[in-house]
Design an enzyme around this catalytic site. Structure first.
Site, PDB file in Angstrom:
ATOM      1  N   ASP A 157       0.860  -1.145   0.019  1.00 13.15           N
ATOM      2  CA  ASP A 157      -0.130   0.055  -0.056  1.00 13.15           C
ATOM      3  C   ASP A 157       0.819   1.336  -0.149  1.00 13.15           C
ATOM      4  OD1 ASP A 157      -2.371   1.894   0.852  1.00 13.15           O
ATOM      5  OD2 ASP A 157      -3.229  -0.300   0.720  1.00 13.15           O
ATOM      6  N   HIS A 190      -3.481   5.938   4.065  1.00 16.37           N
ATOM      7  CA  HIS A 190      -4.310   4.776   3.513  1.00 16.37           C
ATOM      8  C   HIS A 190      -3.837   3.310   3.969  1.00 16.37           C
ATOM      9  CE1 HIS A 190      -5.892   1.821   0.439  1.00 16.37           C
ATOM     10  NE2 HIS A 190      -7.093   2.620   0.247  1.00 16.37           N
ATOM     11  N   SER A 367     -11.219  -1.269  -0.373  1.00 13.54           N
ATOM     12  CA  SER A 367      -9.812  -1.326   0.558  1.00 13.54           C
ATOM     13  C   SER A 367     -10.028  -1.679   1.901  1.00 13.54           C
ATOM     14  CB  SER A 367      -9.343   0.287   0.395  1.00 13.54           C
ATOM     15  OG  SER A 367      -8.520   0.307  -0.858  1.00 13.54           O
TER      16      SER A 367
END
Length: 418
Positions: A157, A190, A367
């Site tokens: 990520d 994220h 996600s």
């Protein structure tokens, strides 16, 4: 003639054949076994040099003439069997969709405004912290007897904010595959959020639980830049590294949209198979291109490969998330395997402009669903250490709970369960 980066699949890696590839493509090939902290792939790959990822049998070449590749494929003595142009991948959360829509078309202003209003202005339910973490209850976390102890879980990520209080005391191994950006900081947030869902376990401020496999060995591969964007080669580079390290679970909360009836990438189908052969399970987000209740969009790449476990998202009312993609291309791959919580998910987050006061933040997207499955897989691997990655996949599907009134194409075998 147009030249650009290509990802090339080789049938085998015999020395004489590699020499032939070097001669025909006019490049020097470096094996990934020679990569190191001082010798990164993105520093090697240029118009004269390519990198061969030895665990995957995949070669990345830059500034290549496509006619040369076509010619090489026609030569039976050449090991090249397939190639495709490099693609761009994005973090698979709601806000990333808005960012891309802004860039792609000014004509979508009205839709973007509507989405922004929904995401930024919707009030979060006024619930206690335990109720807020509805996703853990939904998958039966209260029944958990394992923590993922001894299992290596790698989050591919935007990196990890290791200064976050929930991770600062842990020994975490990581590597960046993005030039000029470190894996152990995450201004995007994220990657930290996804890592928290899979492995965070306990909130430092309230003592409430929000993550799943708190006892696992967390690994980090930064394959998306601080802006949330990455490429095929960075993802492949990281997967090859992870297989070399013998990591058991790879969690990919990233996606590249595909069209209806598109065939899955031969590259990622091969990568998924070779990962399974190395007892490694790749779990990926199905993507967020849908805007239900209109016709949903097909599962994104790389989750649309049959050898990669695809995860859709549901909300707290057990409805398919409005953004979650669907298995519209099941005959060619592209089906959803299971679903997991993916709406208003609270997890770890860096302090930044979006999150000035707290180390936690609620986000939505496939996600957020994918690391729920990755954390669950770690619990199963600790409980059943003799089972292979493929058998763990089958266990995840078999234990999933169907949701009444929701189609298989939208949630696969159903909601994952402890």
């Amino acid at each position: 003639m147009e030249t650009e980066r290509y990802i090339v699949l080789l049938q085998h890696q015999q020395k004489t054949s590699l020499k032939k590839v070097e001669k025909e493509l006019e490049v020097s090939i470096t094996s990934s076994e020679f990569l190191s902290k001082e010798n990164r792939s993105y520093e090697i790959i240029d118009q004269d040099n390519g990198v061969l990822y030895k665990n995957l049998g995949i070669l990345v070449v830059d500034n290549m003439d496509e006619e040369q590749l076509k010619s090489a494929m026609k030569n039976e003595s050449n090991p090249i069997v397939y190639y495709e142009k490099e693609r761009e991948f994005f973090s698979a959360d709601e806000l990333q969709l808005i960012t891309e829509l802004k860039k792609q078309s000014a004509g979508l202003t009205e839709k973007i405004s509507e989405l922004e209003k929904y995401i930024f202005n919707k009030p979060l339910p006024q619930k206690s912290m335990v109720e807020m973490e509805w996703g853990l209850k939904a998958i039966g976390m209260e029944r958990a007897q394992y923590t993922g102890k001894g299992v290596d879980v790698c989050i591919l990520d935007t990196g990890l904010e290791t200064s976050h209080p929930d991770f600062s005391s842990e020994e975490i191994e990581g590597k960046s595959f993005i030039d000029g950006e470190d894996w152990n900081r995450d201004p995007n947030g994220h990657g930290t959020h996804c890592a928290g869902i899979a492995t965070g376990n306990i909130r430092s401020d309230t003592g409430k639980r929000y993550g799943i496999a708190g006892g696992c060995n967390l690994k980090i591969a930064k394959v998306l830049s601080d802006s949330g964007r990455g490429t095929t080669s960075s993802v492949i580079d990281a997967i090859d590294w992870a297989i070399t390290k013998k990591f058991r679970i790879l969690s990919l909360s990233l996606a590249s949209p595909v069209n209806l009836n598109d065939q899955p990438s031969v590259l990622f189908e091969t990568i998924g198979q070779r990962a399974l052969e190395n007892n490694c399970l790749i779990i990926a987000a199905a993507g967020n291109d849908s805007n239900r209740p209109q016709i949903p969009q097909p599962v994104s790449m790389p989750a649309n490969s049959k050898s990669i476990l695809a995860v859709a998202a549901v909300d707290g009312q057990m409805r398919v998330a409005r953004f979650s993609n669907a298995g519209l291309n099941p005959s060619t791959g592209g089906n959803v395997d299971v679903c997991a919580p993916g709406v208003d998910i609270m997890s770890a987050y860096p302090k930044n402009s979006k999150n000035k006061k707290f180390f936690y933040y609620a986000m939505s997207g496939t996600s957020m669903a994918a690391p729920h499955v990755s954390g669950l897989a770690a619990l199963y691997m600790e409980q059943f250490p003799e089972k292979s990655a493929k058998e763990i996949w089958e266990l995840i599907e078999n234990k999933a709970r169907p949701i009444e009134g929701i189609k298989y194409r939208d949630i696969g075998n159903g909601l994952i369960q402890i």
